[in-house]
Enzyme design. Structure first.
Site, PDB file in Angstrom:
ATOM      1  N   ASP B  60       3.689  -2.701  16.975  1.00  0.00           N
ATOM      2  CA  ASP B  60       2.904  -3.663  17.740  1.00  0.00           C
ATOM      3  C   ASP B  60       3.836  -4.296  18.766  1.00  0.00           C
ATOM      4  O   ASP B  60       5.048  -4.404  18.557  1.00  0.00           O
ATOM      5  CB  ASP B  60       2.287  -4.720  16.814  1.00  0.00           C
ATOM      6  CG  ASP B  60       1.248  -5.551  17.578  1.00  0.00           C
ATOM      7  OD1 ASP B  60       0.921  -5.186  18.734  1.00  0.00           O
ATOM      8  OD2 ASP B  60       0.774  -6.557  17.028  1.00  0.00           O
ATOM      9  N   ASP B 263      -4.300  -2.362   9.989  1.00  0.00           N
ATOM     10  CA  ASP B 263      -3.047  -2.834   9.392  1.00  0.00           C
ATOM     11  C   ASP B 263      -3.285  -4.245   8.910  1.00  0.00           C
ATOM     12  O   ASP B 263      -4.038  -5.004   9.518  1.00  0.00           O
ATOM     13  CB  ASP B 263      -1.900  -2.852  10.405  1.00  0.00           C
ATOM     14  CG  ASP B 263      -1.949  -4.091  11.293  1.00  0.00           C
ATOM     15  OD1 ASP B 263      -2.775  -4.111  12.226  1.00  0.00           O
ATOM     16  OD2 ASP B 263      -1.196  -5.051  11.037  1.00  0.00           O
ATOM     17  N   CYS B 301      -7.723   2.912 -11.716  1.00  0.00           N
ATOM     18  CA  CYS B 301      -6.631   3.174 -10.766  1.00  0.00           C
ATOM     19  C   CYS B 301      -5.579   4.096 -11.381  1.00  0.00           C
ATOM     20  O   CYS B 301      -5.250   3.969 -12.555  1.00  0.00           O
ATOM     21  CB  CYS B 301      -5.989   1.854 -10.352  1.00  0.00           C
ATOM     22  SG  CYS B 301      -4.627   2.043  -9.198  1.00  0.00           S
ATOM     23  N   CYS B 303      -2.456   4.439  -9.873  1.00  0.00           N
ATOM     24  CA  CYS B 303      -1.160   4.133  -9.247  1.00  0.00           C
ATOM     25  C   CYS B 303      -0.087   4.019 -10.325  1.00  0.00           C
ATOM     26  O   CYS B 303      -0.385   3.925 -11.508  1.00  0.00           O
ATOM     27  CB  CYS B 303      -1.230   2.842  -8.425  1.00  0.00           C
ATOM     28  SG  CYS B 303      -1.015   1.327  -9.380  1.00  0.00           S
ATOM     29  N   CYS B 306      -0.436   0.961 -12.619  1.00  0.00           N
ATOM     30  CA  CYS B 306      -1.531   1.021 -13.595  1.00  0.00           C
ATOM     31  C   CYS B 306      -1.309   2.106 -14.650  1.00  0.00           C
ATOM     32  O   CYS B 306      -1.824   1.999 -15.754  1.00  0.00           O
ATOM     33  CB  CYS B 306      -2.859   1.241 -12.871  1.00  0.00           C
ATOM     34  SG  CYS B 306      -3.405  -0.247 -11.992  1.00  0.00           S
ATOM     35  N   HIS B 332       0.473  -1.471  -6.202  1.00  0.00           N
ATOM     36  CA  HIS B 332      -0.923  -1.276  -6.585  1.00  0.00           C
ATOM     37  C   HIS B 332      -1.854  -1.550  -5.405  1.00  0.00           C
ATOM     38  O   HIS B 332      -2.791  -0.776  -5.151  1.00  0.00           O
ATOM     39  CB  HIS B 332      -1.284  -2.194  -7.754  1.00  0.00           C
ATOM     40  CG  HIS B 332      -2.757  -2.253  -8.023  1.00  0.00           C
ATOM     41  ND1 HIS B 332      -3.421  -1.277  -8.740  1.00  0.00           N
ATOM     42  CD2 HIS B 332      -3.703  -3.138  -7.623  1.00  0.00           C
ATOM     43  CE1 HIS B 332      -4.715  -1.569  -8.773  1.00  0.00           C
ATOM     44  NE2 HIS B 332      -4.913  -2.700  -8.109  1.00  0.00           N
TER      45      HIS B 332
END
Lengths: 372, 372
Positions: B60, B263, B301, B303, B306, B332
């Protein structure tokens, strides 16, 4: 051992420790008793499962911690009454309560509850602490036998949750009984150390020995002298654990004197402060000279920080107060110590330890150590 | 995109992002210009190599940041003069200086320097900011052409260090020229948004479009209304990037209105504050009810947090102020958003997006959101 006081090695993931090749994690009975509570950890299936580490673990008894609570504790033959450093709540640690706590936590090796005093104490106080620790060891043994006779720890109340497919839950419960390590006290007084070593080694078939009351304020030569004395008294086929030690040079000096096992917060604490161990001594990554430095922390290191990141980038993380910096230096420092011990073992097996350790120490001390 | 303002996604390692399947990282020209300096990053071979990320990156321009420096900045047609939020040093951002900075950083996508104003601004101020942003876009294009005509960026001065074997250094230099994205302004005023979209789309063959000036204080329905308007005006075969957005529900609402790229600091910032995204809304892990909870953060989940850790353990980490807690929740939450977008793409391809998004939003909003 990597130090995971509160069932986490600060800023690292158990997965990092596996990758590094760390063999064992230490947690702390005092801290876990206060937060989150040893009974809660038990109900989660023990500290291994709670923190997701399936390798060996050891819990320290908290002797060092409660005796450090100057002004917040009362010591008697029975044990120590103290107030929590967190909320001032009242607790009592005795050999019996500590065995219960360590059983709840469920580590593979548990340390006896011992009486810890400052490193420079004179012989009277040292004798008292050493003899009391031996009496407390006997009470730990009795308490542990009683707990074992009572059967396995109470049923885990909250672990009926089915494991997710592909997860590491449930971890297998350790199939062996927990090994209780005695702790040798006696300060910097050779006669007391000899007496303690002989008394303790003769009263049980210990799976290993803790050497306590060192690295608590005494001079380094005193520590080395005491290690030499203890080395001569303990059986050679059982591991000796030098508690709370240490820095890289201490590990080499300790191994030279027969020590097998160490723990210290140094690699992660110094890592969070921006200090990295290298073959040439310590490096303070915050120094301006590293701003444009494209080299890794240690050019001879193959840790995942050194394989990927420059000193310049890691310095940027520290200057900008970014957490990844803490993680990368902690990772590097733990890796450094794990590799150091691996190299020491290889040198012992090859019969070249004397030369190896001499060269190693000479190189490490060559560069003046920048304060971290 | 995962947000890595200072060339690091807070509390995560680039390796984590690869594992999660994150496709792109955003960094920030304002912040990297101040720390560690865009010329230093250039000398390290650009921001990819500096931070060890070999996937796509976007920077940015810092327009949002410098216009947020209320009281520390002076705006003119030429650009913005401002004082650093870190040390008060004086800097000037113009379309020309910002193109130089973003070229030094070397991201794959660079955003134009734009004039950002509060979300609820009335039409006069919004028109001024929008028209100025369009004039600044033209200056960005000219500046970038001039820089490109001058050849590749100046030789990297500190990268003659040979790569270690088996490392990811050196990363390959991007083989394509950097893509400049224009940024549409116009506040919540439909006529201005239509005008900006038409003017901009007709003056260049843009590889993508930024939609700016939203999620800066205006009401959600205003944002959705403007997105609908912009959606109708922009070419369908170029990605639209809704800047600074957002929360899970915002992503679904955005995709519904033709947005491709987002974002937001939310997943990592909220993660550090103890809030986890779940299919059933947000969960505040610090709450007492999770103390004994053996379930993962989100039962659906997969991930790495998890798959390995219970709510009870993660709560313990937060209560004890342990860094690993920040890392696990950040991991997560980023995983949650990456997976959400993957599911949205699958639904679009299957032609079921309308039903999918309706169901998703209904379930997410069912549970009242506990404040994080």
């Amino acid at each position: 051992m990597a130090v995971g006081t509160l069932a986490t090695v600060k800023s690292l993931d158990p997965e990092d420790l596996r990758t590094i090749g760390a063999q064992m994690i230490l947690a702390n009975a005092y801290h876990l008793h206060l937060r989150p509570g040893d009974e809660l950890v038990r109900d989660f299936g023990g500290v291994h499962r709670f923190m997701g580490w399936d390798g060996p673990m050891l819990t320290d008894s908290g002797g060092f911690q409660v005796f450090s609570l100057e002004g917040l504790r009362t010591v008697s033959e029975d044990g120590v009454e103290f107030r929590s450093h967190i909320d001032g709540s009242k607790h009592v640690f005795t050999p019996e309560t500590v065995m219960q706590i360590e059983r709840n936590l469920g580590a593979d090796v548990i340390m006896q509850f011992d009486h810890v005093i400052p490193g420079q104490s004179e012989i009277g106080a040292s004798r008292e602490a050493s003899e009391r620790s031996i009496r407390w060891l006997a009470r730990c043994v009795t308490a542990l036998e009683k707990l074992r006779a009572g059967g396995p720890p109470p049923k885990n109340t909250i672990l009926d949750f089915p494991p997710l497919p592909g997860t590491i839950f449930p971890l297998p419960a350790p199939s062996h009984p927990q090994a209780l390590f005695p702790i040798l006290q006696g300060g910097i007084h050779e006669s007391l150390r000899v007496e303690a070593a002989r008394t303790i080694r003769d009263v049980g078939d210990w799976r290993g020995f803790g050497i306590g009351g060192l690295s608590v304020g005494e001079a380094k030569p005193d520590m080395y002298r005491i290690l030499d004395v203890v080395d001569a008294e303990l059986p050679r086929d059982r591991p000796r654990y030098l508690m709370g030690v240490g820095f890289p040079e201490d590990l080499v000096e300790g191994v030279k004197r027969g020590v097998d096992l160490f723990d210290c917060v140094a690699p992660t604490r110094m890592g969070r402060n921006g200090a990295a161990f290298t073959r040439d001594g310590r490096l303070n990554i915050k120094r301006a000279e590293f701003r444009t430095d494209p080299r890794p922390l240690d050019e001879a290191c193959d840790c995942s920080a050194c394989r990927r990141f420059s000193r310049g980038y890691i310095r940027h993380l520290f200057v900008s107060d970014e957490i990844l910096g803490h993680r990368l230096l902690s990772l590097h420092n733990v890796h450094f110590l794990v590799r150091l011990m691996r190299d020491a073992r290889a040198a012992i097996r090859a019969g070249t330890f004397d030369a190896w350790s001499r060269d190693w120490l000479a190189r490490y001390h060559t560069r003046p150590v920048p304060s971290a």
